[in-house]
Write a protein that holds these residues in place. Structure first.
Motif, PDB file in Angstrom:
ATOM      1  N   GLY A  95     -42.416 -39.032 -94.534  1.00  0.00           N
ATOM      2  CA  GLY A  95     -42.602 -40.601 -94.375  1.00  0.00           C
ATOM      3  C   GLY A  95     -42.661 -40.878 -92.750  1.00  0.00           C
ATOM      4  O   GLY A  95     -42.462 -42.129 -92.644  1.00  0.00           O
ATOM      5  N   THR A  96     -42.950 -39.953 -92.174  1.00  0.00           N
ATOM      6  CA  THR A  96     -43.088 -40.225 -90.667  1.00  0.00           C
ATOM      7  C   THR A  96     -44.517 -40.030 -90.185  1.00  0.00           C
ATOM      8  O   THR A  96     -45.321 -39.343 -90.871  1.00  0.00           O
ATOM      9  N   VAL A  97     -44.808 -40.800 -89.029  1.00  0.00           N
ATOM     10  CA  VAL A  97     -45.824 -40.574 -88.351  1.00  0.00           C
ATOM     11  C   VAL A  97     -45.497 -40.149 -86.866  1.00  0.00           C
ATOM     12  O   VAL A  97     -44.487 -41.011 -86.363  1.00  0.00           O
ATOM     13  N   CYS A  98     -46.330 -39.665 -86.098  1.00  0.00           N
ATOM     14  CA  CYS A  98     -46.049 -39.436 -84.769  1.00  0.00           C
ATOM     15  C   CYS A  98     -46.526 -40.652 -83.856  1.00  0.00           C
ATOM     16  O   CYS A  98     -47.012 -41.549 -84.322  1.00  0.00           O
ATOM     17  N   PHE A 151     -44.151 -28.602 -80.896  1.00  0.00           N
ATOM     18  CA  PHE A 151     -43.597 -29.681 -80.689  1.00  0.00           C
ATOM     19  C   PHE A 151     -44.228 -30.696 -79.676  1.00  0.00           C
ATOM     20  O   PHE A 151     -43.666 -31.687 -79.344  1.00  0.00           O
ATOM     21  N   ILE A 170     -48.757 -31.923 -81.905  1.00  0.00           N
ATOM     22  CA  ILE A 170     -48.063 -32.131 -83.079  1.00  0.00           C
ATOM     23  C   ILE A 170     -48.625 -32.234 -84.549  1.00  0.00           C
ATOM     24  O   ILE A 170     -49.815 -32.773 -84.340  1.00  0.00           O
ATOM     25  N   VAL A 222     -47.319 -33.295 -88.054  1.00  0.00           N
ATOM     26  CA  VAL A 222     -45.750 -33.699 -88.521  1.00  0.00           C
ATOM     27  C   VAL A 222     -45.280 -32.663 -89.518  1.00  0.00           C
ATOM     28  O   VAL A 222     -44.317 -32.286 -89.298  1.00  0.00           O
ATOM     29  N   VAL A 241     -44.234 -29.757 -87.677  1.00  0.00           N
ATOM     30  CA  VAL A 241     -42.787 -29.818 -86.941  1.00  0.00           C
ATOM     31  C   VAL A 241     -41.704 -29.983 -87.701  1.00  0.00           C
ATOM     32  O   VAL A 241     -40.547 -29.354 -87.538  1.00  0.00           O
ATOM     33  N   LYS A 242     -41.971 -30.774 -88.965  1.00  0.00           N
ATOM     34  CA  LYS A 242     -40.730 -30.740 -90.002  1.00  0.00           C
ATOM     35  C   LYS A 242     -40.189 -29.246 -90.443  1.00  0.00           C
ATOM     36  O   LYS A 242     -39.223 -28.905 -90.589  1.00  0.00           O
ATOM     37  N   MET A 281     -38.740 -27.208 -87.539  1.00  0.00           N
ATOM     38  CA  MET A 281     -37.348 -27.688 -87.349  1.00  0.00           C
ATOM     39  C   MET A 281     -36.486 -27.493 -88.123  1.00  0.00           C
ATOM     40  O   MET A 281     -35.190 -27.153 -88.032  1.00  0.00           O
ATOM     41  N   GLN A 327     -33.137 -25.554 -87.684  1.00  0.00           N
ATOM     42  CA  GLN A 327     -31.668 -25.912 -87.985  1.00  0.00           C
ATOM     43  C   GLN A 327     -30.990 -25.117 -89.124  1.00  0.00           C
ATOM     44  O   GLN A 327     -29.858 -25.154 -88.989  1.00  0.00           O
ATOM     45  N   ILE A 329     -37.719 -34.003 -80.229  1.00  0.00           N
ATOM     46  CA  ILE A 329     -38.444 -33.071 -79.528  1.00  0.00           C
ATOM     47  C   ILE A 329     -39.432 -34.039 -78.367  1.00  0.00           C
ATOM     48  O   ILE A 329     -40.424 -33.778 -77.934  1.00  0.00           O
ATOM     49  N   CYS A 375     -41.115 -36.717 -78.611  1.00  0.00           N
ATOM     50  CA  CYS A 375     -42.638 -37.063 -79.140  1.00  0.00           C
ATOM     51  C   CYS A 375     -43.068 -38.631 -78.772  1.00  0.00           C
ATOM     52  O   CYS A 375     -44.169 -38.784 -78.971  1.00  0.00           O
ATOM     53  N   ALA A 391     -42.497 -40.929 -80.845  1.00  0.00           N
ATOM     54  CA  ALA A 391     -42.779 -41.676 -82.052  1.00  0.00           C
ATOM     55  C   ALA A 391     -41.976 -42.898 -82.290  1.00  0.00           C
ATOM     56  O   ALA A 391     -42.291 -43.866 -82.338  1.00  0.00           O
ATOM     57  N   SER A 449     -36.611 -44.487 -89.100  1.00  0.00           N
ATOM     58  CA  SER A 449     -37.785 -44.072 -90.270  1.00  0.00           C
ATOM     59  C   SER A 449     -38.778 -43.106 -89.964  1.00  0.00           C
ATOM     60  O   SER A 449     -39.516 -42.355 -90.641  1.00  0.00           O
ATOM     61  N   THR A 450     -39.285 -43.163 -88.683  1.00  0.00           N
ATOM     62  CA  THR A 450     -40.414 -42.285 -88.122  1.00  0.00           C
ATOM     63  C   THR A 450     -40.226 -41.300 -87.217  1.00  0.00           C
ATOM     64  O   THR A 450     -40.822 -40.510 -86.697  1.00  0.00           O
ATOM     65  N   VAL A 500     -40.123 -37.967 -85.890  1.00  0.00           N
ATOM     66  CA  VAL A 500     -40.710 -36.833 -86.255  1.00  0.00           C
ATOM     67  C   VAL A 500     -39.751 -35.618 -86.403  1.00  0.00           C
ATOM     68  O   VAL A 500     -39.682 -34.787 -87.234  1.00  0.00           O
TER      69      VAL A 500
END
Ligand code: SF4
Ligand code: SF4
Ligand code: SF4
Ligand code: SF4
Lengths: 748, 186, 184
Positions: A80-83, A209, A212, A214, A217-218, A221, A225, B15, B17, B19, B137-138, B140
């Motif tokens: 649910g993210t955007v950069c 990173f 990007i 998204v 990246v997830k 990461m 982790q 990172i 970024c 966002a 919430s956002t 990244v």
């Protein structure tokens, strides 16, 4: 008095509104109609286009205005993210600097003098010129170049209908060498990596990173982790390098590192023999090729201590098969970079990481699932949207770049992309034949292709240059006709396939009506242009609703459902690895007939004898006082696309040249000094960033700055345009060559 | 027990970024050229080729012992029942005492409203509706977490229980509610 | 000043700040005549305008010259003086901001709306001026003054100096004249 009639007539003439010149927007209405126009708050799900990663997104709309862009909370791949760029899309949508009406040039090329015209005038102008060029030189004299995108199909449709084979994407400037390597090894390029489950990741310059995407990246990461090791080969200390182990490799030597890895893996028996035997062909030739590529040899080439190479190789191989070497993205570094990418893929094959967690896999679009009885039920493929179409004329000449011709070096160039660097060469040298018209869609050759000044010089020889974009880009500035496209937040596009380990299709749809009423979506622009050119029957769909309905019909997914959710994935399907349960399961890449992956490529061998297996080329290294010039991506900008977007420009308006502190001291350069960078006949002013974070023999800048169109007011003249300094050389797989330029730096 | 909202920053996952920076801007209609939060780079430190680089999100630290609240003459700056320091735009007279008092440089004068502005934990606009703040919430990199740390079941409390966390400038005795976890930072 | 003259004046400026249109551009002389009669102390810009008309007779070259300046000034790319009130008054430098909504609401309360085929945003300089022309024509003095104070004056205060300082022929002069009339 004359004026009494002139203005009075307009004011007190018939009707309630004013009919004079541009007036007449305001009309009398009753309150009832007004009440009906009240719009409440809503969320519209769509697909981001602030870069080419195409993440899902959610637009919050209040009173008909987008107030915020967020991630789509239902999409687990992005969580649910955007950069930053994704969020900043709002400021592109409402930017007063966007282009708003079609324009035709009135002054000399490059003087920036235009008039605004109606769409019909613009179409007529283009159609007439195209006809002229067709008559004088043939349809192949018109080249088409676009940024690859679901909707650029409409643009390419024009080329197809007039019979020009010369269509190009931007990819030669970015990931093409990887595409070539994938096609030559797997038979198709629709291959992806399962980063999230990897236990060891090695990347050769791939900067997750800062460049990007998204969901990637997830994934990376998540792996890190969970304790995965991340090794980053890069002459520059990128953010990705900061999150892993930085290996500051000497430029243009990455292939040596991977050949040495293979050498060690073979010598120490650290590879998956079963896999190699069952799934690949030509391994013996690879064994032969890397026989003398010892760690000692690689140390001399790459500057990486042999102990380090051995350590990385052993640790990496120990995680077999859940470890991967990333195949790279913006990698057109050397003329034969595709061989480095091939070697990377071969190492992955030696790891046997095909179709297992933490390895590589065939993207699981619905079509790929069909041969698997227990998976086929999850999704049905979508169809075409065009409707009936007459047969396209067969081009009478081959492409200017020779792409895709079997048995010739052109076989290395992916036909869908082409060697875009050939366009200015064919304009200027008229070889293999002259290009006289260039249509450009959402692409900016002046900044995105190498040797900006040569590109501009080539523009001057054209009979027609048309650019369709959202801004007055550096290329638009030199064009005869500029067509204003609306943004991605105001248009439909064909279905977007974003399948990973499970199928996924996405919709891009208008989240608000057009902000500037006389801009248009690409599908409509090329459909209308097609009609004007007399090739309207290549666009036999009424509108995008009809187009999308047709596409979705065979899949059984309702259009309304797509509009409501923005994307579709089978809800109950688990990630599907073809070899997940049985390491011996048949798991052929989908387009490879023989079911074997090509370590040795007969296709390449036939075209360029001796190159069927990756061969190391020793490229020159910078001499005293010289630096290798490399470039890269930054998290808040996309290629050459976003530098004028208000919020992103505010975050990063300019770039600087990174230079190692030891090298800078020798040249008497301090951090923040004004410098001049020279490369052969070209020069660029800039500012030095003196840092520890780069090899002493290398300098670096972020790409896409130093804009030359005064029409990009915020970005104009700020920073260094890397491509002004790089000569236009075409690599073996059609790539532009970005990292073979040596520069000199002096203080001013 | 009363709530105490807090934000947790896992520095190793950030990172840089931005966002968060941009999401905050749109969520809170922060004017052109101004920011409630930013995530600057710390580094690169060291000498070639042994370097470290990380990013630290900056914003109001939501001090339990908030100097900004203490100096505010009109009570425009206040701490609410959930431990969130907020600014009442209507009461703010723009005297800037709070800006001087804040040890974290977290406040600025909003060019549009003329009132002092800063991170609000998106309290009214999101947290009140059961959402997490816009930046969280956002995120990244997945570096940000938010929640009631007096509830041991919240994601935020769990992170604090699992890792050693630090606050910025503890010597000021401000007792911030933004925690930084450096676990995994190279 | 008579209502009809006020209406004519607003309309005259509206037509200039709309995209160049032959209907208007080829009648520039008549607009100049109007301003000369109705607005005091505008010798210098009037002279510049008259000179322009001498150099460029009505026709193709005249309109293309205006395009050459209108585009970078208002329309595309550099946009030296964005013609939308929102840019100056909404805080984020973008179009369709709070000021746009406010202006649109005002139009609606006066019984006007942007038509289906409207080619511009509601807070475009030309549209605001056109709206005032309509109010003047309809004799809506109170509404007119209200809109002028609340919306037009703050907008003009920001945008006119930009147009003036852009030193682009015609537009710079007309901005000076409008400034004399409205802000003088
Ligand atoms: S990576 Fe960012 S800009 Fe690119 S599509 Fe995703 S959200 Fe948009
Ligand atoms: S960080 Fe500054 S503004 Fe925020 S609560 Fe503490 S003192 Fe107040
Ligand atoms: S919590 Fe809200 S106000 Fe604070 S930085 Fe995050 S988005 Fe901005
Ligand atoms: S969004 Fe997350 S990862 Fe990106 S800068 Fe902000 S805190 Fe860091």
């Amino acid at each position: 008095m004359r004026r009494r009639q002139f203005l009075k007539g307009a004011l007190y003439g018939t009707g309630s509104m004013i009919a004079l010149g541009g007036c007449g927007s305001l009309t009398k209405v009753d309150q009832k109609t007004l009440a009906a126009n009240q719009i409440a708050e809503k969320t519209v799900y769509s697909t981001c286009e602030m870069c080419t990663s195409r993440c899902t997104m959610a637009a919050k709309v209040r009173d008909g205005k987008v107030i915020k862009i967020e991630g789509n909370p239902n999409d687990s791949s992005t969580a649910g993210t955007v950069c930053a760029r994704g969020s900043a899309g709002v400021s592109l949508l409402y930017d007063p600097q966007r282009i708003k009406k079609p324009m035709i040039r009135t002054g000399e090329r490059g003087t920036g003098k235009f008039k605004e015209v109606s769409w019909d005038e613009a179409y007529t102008f283009i159609a007439d010129k195209v006809t002229q060029i067709q008559q004088n030189y043939g349809p192949e004299a018109i080249a088409f170049a676009s940024r690859i995108n679901p909707q650029d199909a409409f643009f390419r449709q024009i080329a197809k209908a007039i019979g020009s084979p010369n269509t190009f994407s931007h990819e030669a400037t970015c990931p093409m060498t990887k595409t070539t390597a994938l096609e030559m090894t797997f038979g198709n390029p629709w291959i992806a990596a399962d980063y999230g489950n990897a236990k060891y990741i090695i990347t050769s310059g791939r900067n997750f990173f800062e460049g990007i995407h998204v969901s990637m990246v997830k994934g990376v990461m998540k792996a890190v982790q969970n304790g995965a090791k991340l090794v980053v080969l890069d002459p520059r200390f990128s953010v990705t390098a900061a999150k892993g182990e930085w290996v500051p490799i000497k430029g243009a030597t990455d292939l040596a590192f991977f050949m040495a890895m293979a050498n060690i893996m073979i010598k120490e028996n650290l590879y998956d023999k079963d896999f190699i035997e069952n799934y690949t062909e030509g391994f013996d030739k690879w064994v032969e090729a890397v026989k003398d590529k010892t760690p000692e040899w690689a140390e001399k080439e790459t500057g990486i201590p042999k102990e380090k190479i051995i350590e990385i190789t052993r640790d990496f191989a120990a995680k077999r098969p859940n470890a991967l070497v990333e195949f790279g993205w913006r990698t057109p570094w050397t003329p034969n970079d595709y061989q480095c990418r091939r070697a990377i893929l071969i190492i992955n094959l030696m790891m046997g990481n095909w179709e297992v967690p933490g390895g590589y896999y065939q993207k699981k679009g619905a079509g790929v699932l069909q041969p698997f009885p227990d998976q086929a039920g999850y999704a049905k493929p979508t169809g075409g949207g065009y409707g009936p179409m007459p047969p396209a004329p067969k081009p009478s000449k081959g492409r200017i770049d020779g792409a895709g011709v079997k048995g010739t070096p052109g076989i290395l160039i992916p036909v869908a992309d082409g060697a875009v660097g050939q366009i200015p060469e064919s304009i200027l040298t008229e070889k293999p034949y002259a290009i006289k018209g260039w249509l450009v869609h959402r692409f900016n050759p002046v900044i995105s292709m190498t040797e900006s000044e040569r590109i501009i010089e080539s523009f001057k020889k054209l009979d027609l240059l048309v650019t369709c974009d959202v801004y007055m880009t550096d290329t638009a500035y030199y064009s005869d006709v500029v067509l204003p496209e609306c943004t991605y937040l105001e248009r439909y596009e064909p279905i977007i396939d974003q399948s990973g380990l499970i199928p996924k299709i996405q919709l891009r749809q208008p989240v608000v009506p057009l902000v500037y009423p006389d801009t248009k979506p690409a599908w409509l622009i090329y459909k209308e242009l097609g009609q004007k050119m007399g090739i309207g029957d290549f666009f036999s769909f009424k509108d995008m609703e009809e187009f999308l309905e047709r596409q979705l019909k065979p899949s059984g997914i309702a259009f309304d459902q797509m509009k409501e959710k923005g994307f579709w994935s089978p809800a109950d399907m688990k990630p599907f690895y073809m070899r997940g349960k049985d390491p011996k399961a048949p798991a052929a890449p989908s387009l490879n007939e023989k079911g074997k992956m090509h370590i040795f490529s007969h296709e390449i061998e036939e075209a360029i004898p001796g190159q069927g297996i990756p061969v190391y080329t020793k490229y020159p290294q910078p001499g005293e006082g010289e630096f290798r010039f490399v470039q890269g991506k930054v998290a808040v900008h996309t290629n050459a696309g976003t530098h004028n977007v208000p919020v992103l420009n505010e975050l990063m308006p300019t770039n600087s040249l990174w230079i190692n502190s030891v090298s800078a001291t020798k040249l008497g350069i301090k951090d923040g000094d004004n410098i001049v960078i020279t490369a052969g006949k070209y020069e660029h002013k800039g500012v030095a960033k003196v840092t520890e974070a780069i090899r002493p023999d290398t300098v670096f800048c972020y790409h896409g700055f130093g804009r030359i169109s005064p029409g990009l007011k915020r970005a104009y003249g700020k920073g260094i345009n890397d491509n002004k300094l790089i000569p236009n050389a075409i690599g073996e797989s059609g790539n532009v060559v970005t990292s073979m330029t040596f520069v000199k730096i002096r203080k001013v | 027990m009363a709530k105490q909202y807090a934000m947790i920053v896992q520095v190793a996952k950030c990172i840089g970024c931005q966002a968060c920076t941009v999401a905050c801007k749109f969520q809170n209609e922060v004017p052109d050229g101004q920011y409630r939060t930013k995530t600057p780079a710390i580094g690169p430190k060291g000498t070639y080729p042994n370097l470290s680089l990380f990013f630290e999100k900056e914003a109001c630290q939501m001090c339990k012992n908030a100097p900004c609240v203490k100096v505010c003459p009109t009570r425009a700056s206040y701490k609410n029942e959930d431990g969130v320091v907020l600014v009442d735009v209507d009461k703010c007279v723009g005297c800037k005492y709070c800006m001087t008092a804040c040890p974290y440089d977290a406040r600025f004068t909003n060019a549009k409203t003329g009132a002092v502005d800063k991170c609000s934990f998106c309290y009214e606009i999101r947290v009140g509706n059961g959402q997490k703040p816009a930046c969280v919430s956002t995120c990244v990199g997945g570096a940000l977490e938010f929640g009631n740390i007096n509830d041991s079941n919240s994601d935020a409390a769990k992170l604090l229980a699992k890792y050693k966390a630090q606050v910025r400038k503890p010597e000021f005795g401000t007792i911030p509610n933004v925690y930084y976890i450096y676990e995994g930072v190279k | 000043m008579k209502e009809s003259t006020t209406a004519e004046l607003y309309l005259s400026f509206a037509t200039i700040f709309h995209r160049p249109h032959p209907e208007v551009v080829n009648h520039l002389e008549e607009l100049i005549e109007l301003w000369e009669e109705e607005i005091p102390d505008i010798m210098e810009p009037l002279a510049a305008l008259k000179k322009f008309c001498q150099i460029y007779a009505p026709g193709e070259t005249r309109i293309n010259t205006l395009w050459e300046h209108y585009i970078p000034l208002f329309e595309t790319g550099s946009v030296e003086a964005p013609p939308f009130a929102s840019i100056y008054l909404s805080g984020d430098g973008l179009v369709l901001g709070t000021e746009t909504i406010a202006v649109q609401t005002f139009y609606n309360s006066a019984g006007y709306a942007m038509g289906e085929k409207a080619e511009q945003l509601p807070d475009h300089l030309a549209i605001e001026l056109e709206f005032l022309a309509l109010l003047a024509r309809d004799g809506e003095e109170v509404l007119l003054e209200n809109f002028r104070q609340k919306h037009l004056i703050p907008f003009l205060t920001k945008i006119l100096p930009r147009i003036k300082n852009g030193s682009r022929p015609v537009y710079s002069s007309v901005a000076q004249i409008l400034q004399s009339w409205q802000l003088g």
